[in-house]
Design a protein around this motif. Structure first.
Motif, PDB file in Angstrom:
ATOM      1  N   TYR A 173       0.815  -1.214   0.000  1.00  0.00           N
ATOM      2  CA  TYR A 173       0.000   0.000   0.000  1.00  0.00           C
ATOM      3  C   TYR A 173       0.853   1.270   0.000  1.00  0.00           C
ATOM      4  O   TYR A 173       0.354   2.358   0.246  1.00  0.00           O
ATOM      5  CB  TYR A 173      -0.941  -0.005   1.205  1.00  0.00           C
ATOM      6  N   SER A 174       2.141   1.121  -0.275  1.00  0.00           N
ATOM      7  CA  SER A 174       3.077   2.267  -0.304  1.00  0.00           C
ATOM      8  C   SER A 174       3.070   3.024   1.022  1.00  0.00           C
ATOM      9  O   SER A 174       3.037   4.257   1.052  1.00  0.00           O
ATOM     10  CB  SER A 174       2.734   3.210  -1.465  1.00  0.00           C
ATOM     11  N   ASN A 175       3.112   2.256   2.104  1.00  0.00           N
ATOM     12  CA  ASN A 175       3.059   2.854   3.428  1.00  0.00           C
ATOM     13  C   ASN A 175       4.435   2.881   4.095  1.00  0.00           C
ATOM     14  O   ASN A 175       5.440   2.518   3.507  1.00  0.00           O
ATOM     15  CB  ASN A 175       2.069   2.083   4.302  1.00  0.00           C
ATOM     16  N   GLY A 176       4.437   3.288   5.364  1.00  0.00           N
ATOM     17  CA  GLY A 176       5.659   3.392   6.138  1.00  0.00           C
ATOM     18  C   GLY A 176       5.784   4.765   6.762  1.00  0.00           C
ATOM     19  O   GLY A 176       4.984   5.668   6.513  1.00  0.00           O
ATOM     20  N   SER A 177       6.798   4.953   7.578  1.00  0.00           N
ATOM     21  CA  SER A 177       6.897   6.189   8.354  1.00  0.00           C
ATOM     22  C   SER A 177       7.209   7.418   7.502  1.00  0.00           C
ATOM     23  O   SER A 177       6.724   8.509   7.777  1.00  0.00           O
ATOM     24  CB  SER A 177       7.954   6.033   9.457  1.00  0.00           C
ATOM     25  N   LEU A 178       8.016   7.270   6.471  1.00  0.00           N
ATOM     26  CA  LEU A 178       8.337   8.419   5.614  1.00  0.00           C
ATOM     27  C   LEU A 178       7.097   8.918   4.889  1.00  0.00           C
ATOM     28  O   LEU A 178       6.791  10.108   4.906  1.00  0.00           O
ATOM     29  CB  LEU A 178       9.420   8.042   4.609  1.00  0.00           C
ATOM     30  N   SER A 208       8.553  -6.467   7.384  1.00  0.00           N
ATOM     31  CA  SER A 208       7.462  -6.434   6.407  1.00  0.00           C
ATOM     32  C   SER A 208       7.869  -5.725   5.122  1.00  0.00           C
ATOM     33  O   SER A 208       7.218  -5.890   4.087  1.00  0.00           O
ATOM     34  CB  SER A 208       6.232  -5.745   6.999  1.00  0.00           C
ATOM     35  N   GLY A 209       8.927  -4.898   5.203  1.00  0.00           N
ATOM     36  CA  GLY A 209       9.394  -4.191   4.023  1.00  0.00           C
ATOM     37  C   GLY A 209       9.159  -2.705   4.019  1.00  0.00           C
ATOM     38  O   GLY A 209       9.509  -2.023   3.056  1.00  0.00           O
ATOM     39  N   VAL A 210       8.573  -2.152   5.091  1.00  0.00           N
ATOM     40  CA  VAL A 210       8.411  -0.704   5.181  1.00  0.00           C
ATOM     41  C   VAL A 210       9.377  -0.152   6.219  1.00  0.00           C
ATOM     42  O   VAL A 210       9.977  -0.898   6.993  1.00  0.00           O
ATOM     43  CB  VAL A 210       6.967  -0.290   5.536  1.00  0.00           C
ATOM     44  N   ASP A 211       9.519   1.163   6.232  1.00  0.00           N
ATOM     45  CA  ASP A 211      10.397   1.807   7.205  1.00  0.00           C
ATOM     46  C   ASP A 211       9.618   2.125   8.474  1.00  0.00           C
ATOM     47  O   ASP A 211       8.564   2.754   8.436  1.00  0.00           O
ATOM     48  CB  ASP A 211      11.027   3.075   6.625  1.00  0.00           C
ATOM     49  N   GLY A 212      10.159   1.717   9.602  1.00  0.00           N
ATOM     50  CA  GLY A 212       9.548   2.041  10.881  1.00  0.00           C
ATOM     51  C   GLY A 212       9.880   3.442  11.333  1.00  0.00           C
ATOM     52  O   GLY A 212       9.073   4.114  11.988  1.00  0.00           O
ATOM     53  N   GLU A 213      11.093   3.896  10.985  1.00  0.00           N
ATOM     54  CA  GLU A 213      11.525   5.253  11.346  1.00  0.00           C
ATOM     55  C   GLU A 213      12.674   5.660  10.449  1.00  0.00           C
ATOM     56  O   GLU A 213      13.243   4.833   9.731  1.00  0.00           O
ATOM     57  CB  GLU A 213      11.945   5.326  12.806  1.00  0.00           C
ATOM     58  N   TYR A 229      11.363  11.083  11.684  1.00  0.00           N
ATOM     59  CA  TYR A 229       9.982  10.604  11.678  1.00  0.00           C
ATOM     60  C   TYR A 229       9.980   9.151  12.139  1.00  0.00           C
ATOM     61  O   TYR A 229      10.964   8.428  11.978  1.00  0.00           O
ATOM     62  CB  TYR A 229       9.377  10.729  10.278  1.00  0.00           C
ATOM     63  N   SER A 230       8.863   8.744  12.732  1.00  0.00           N
ATOM     64  CA  SER A 230       8.791   7.377  13.239  1.00  0.00           C
ATOM     65  C   SER A 230       7.358   6.967  13.464  1.00  0.00           C
ATOM     66  O   SER A 230       6.514   7.779  13.862  1.00  0.00           O
ATOM     67  CB  SER A 230       9.560   7.255  14.558  1.00  0.00           C
ATOM     68  N   LYS A 231       7.079   5.681  13.207  1.00  0.00           N
ATOM     69  CA  LYS A 231       5.808   5.078  13.585  1.00  0.00           C
ATOM     70  C   LYS A 231       6.008   4.031  14.683  1.00  0.00           C
ATOM     71  O   LYS A 231       5.071   3.309  15.024  1.00  0.00           O
ATOM     72  CB  LYS A 231       5.147   4.430  12.364  1.00  0.00           C
TER      73      LYS A 231
END
Length: 328
Positions: A173-178, A208-213, A229-231
């Motif tokens: 879904y093109s998600n992640g913290s950035l 999972s393949g996304v950036d957490g921070e 930035y961070s999730k």
């Protein structure tokens, strides 16, 4: 001139957009698109008079909508926006407007070709106190650094840690913290100072393949910029714009409510303007005003600004190894 809106997406952010829009007497909700009729019906039940569609092309050819607000998952923005734009509908698209700069360029070209308005829905740059920031920068003298952060532990990260990968942490879904949070730091930077000359990024990639921070350091000819930035962790730091005469302190870069300047002589200037409406109201107001005046681009959330931010994020993702399916 009432503007008839259709919405794509039936989540909490769409609710907030509609509620903000209803504060404007020239906003009317006429259509709701959802992938399932049941979700669409449940969502539309809160707003009397809205038709329900499970086919986006049917919605934009129904004669019921002038403009469309898109708040679907990031990876779907481009495809859905192109359908709307190519049918002559004005589009306000949630940030990030696209998964990458190539998608965004296609969206901007479609808007130009069809003579309709396209605007990225970055709310913060239309809030009253962002105008305060912009109009008082000169008081800082030579600006030397921009610092901003948006770090917020995601309510969905607990599920992720227990083995359930929800949309927020799914690269499909093109998600992640950035994309979800870092953009709130980058868009004001570009709106105030333009596109940086260089970008250096680091980040933490999750399984999972996304950036957490992550963090990005950017260089301009006579200043630098630092964003983080961070999730997966919280931060309570305000944003700063540091100049040779003083430092501007902003409570939250993602929705600025308080702005002060701390001068080198020890004095403090309170610049905060009272805010009457909820944050999203101001982007709705701008979008409606642009349609009514026949303009095809915002001077604040301009096409150039949106594209510059997309390119910075694309470069940052490349450096940390974050790829989406749509990048291929």
């Amino acid at each position: 001139m009432t503007i008839r809106f259709g919405v794509v997406g039936t989540n909490w952010i769409t609710d907030r957009f509609i509620q903000a829009g209803l504060e404007n007497e020239e906003f009317i909700l006429t259509a709701v698109y959802s992938r399932t009729e049941e979700k669409g019906r449940d969502f539309a039940a809160k707003y009397a008079g809205a038709s329900i569609y499970t086919n986006l092309e049917e919605m934009v050819t129904s004669g019921e909508v002038d403009a469309v607000y898109i708040a679907s998952p990031n990876s779907m923005h481009a495809g859905q926006a192109l359908i709307c734009l190519n049918h002559g509908k004005h589009v306000i698209c949630e940030k990030p407007a696209a998964s990458n700069s190539a998608e965004l360029r296609a969206m901007l070209e479609a808007a130009r070709k069809n003579g309709v308005l396209f605007m990225e829905a970055m709310k913060s740059t239309f809030m009253p106190n962002f105008g305060v920031i912009r109009d008082n920068l000169y008081k800082l003298g030579q600006v030397r650094r921009y610092f901003a952060g948006y770090c917020q532990y995601s309510s969905r990260y607990d599920a992720y840690r227990q083995g359930t990968v929800l949309n927020a942490f799914n690269p499909a879904y093109s998600n992640g913290s950035l994309m979800d949070l870092g953009i709130y730091c980058l868009y004001p930077l570009v709106a105030l100072f333009g596109k940086p000359e260089t970008v250096q990024a680091v980040g933490v990639l999750l399984a999972s393949g996304v950036d957490g921070e992550g963090s990005i350091v950017m260089r301009y000819s006579d200043m630098d910029a630092v964003v983080m930035y961070s999730k997966i962790a919280d931060s309570y730091l305000p944003a700063e714009i540091q100049g040779e005469n003083g430092t501007m302190v902003i409570d939250k870069i993602n929705q600025p409510y308080q702005v002060k300047i701390y001068y080198r002589d020890g004095t403090v200037e309170e610049l905060t303007l009272p805010q009457v409406f909820e944050p999203m109201y101001y982007e709705v107001e701008e979008f409606i005003s642009l349609i009514q005046s026949g303009q095809l681009e915002s001077s604040v959330n301009s096409h150039a600004n949106s594209l510059a931010v997309a390119e910075v994020m694309e470069e940052a993702r490349a450096q940390i190894g974050l790829r989406y399916a749509s990048d291929l």
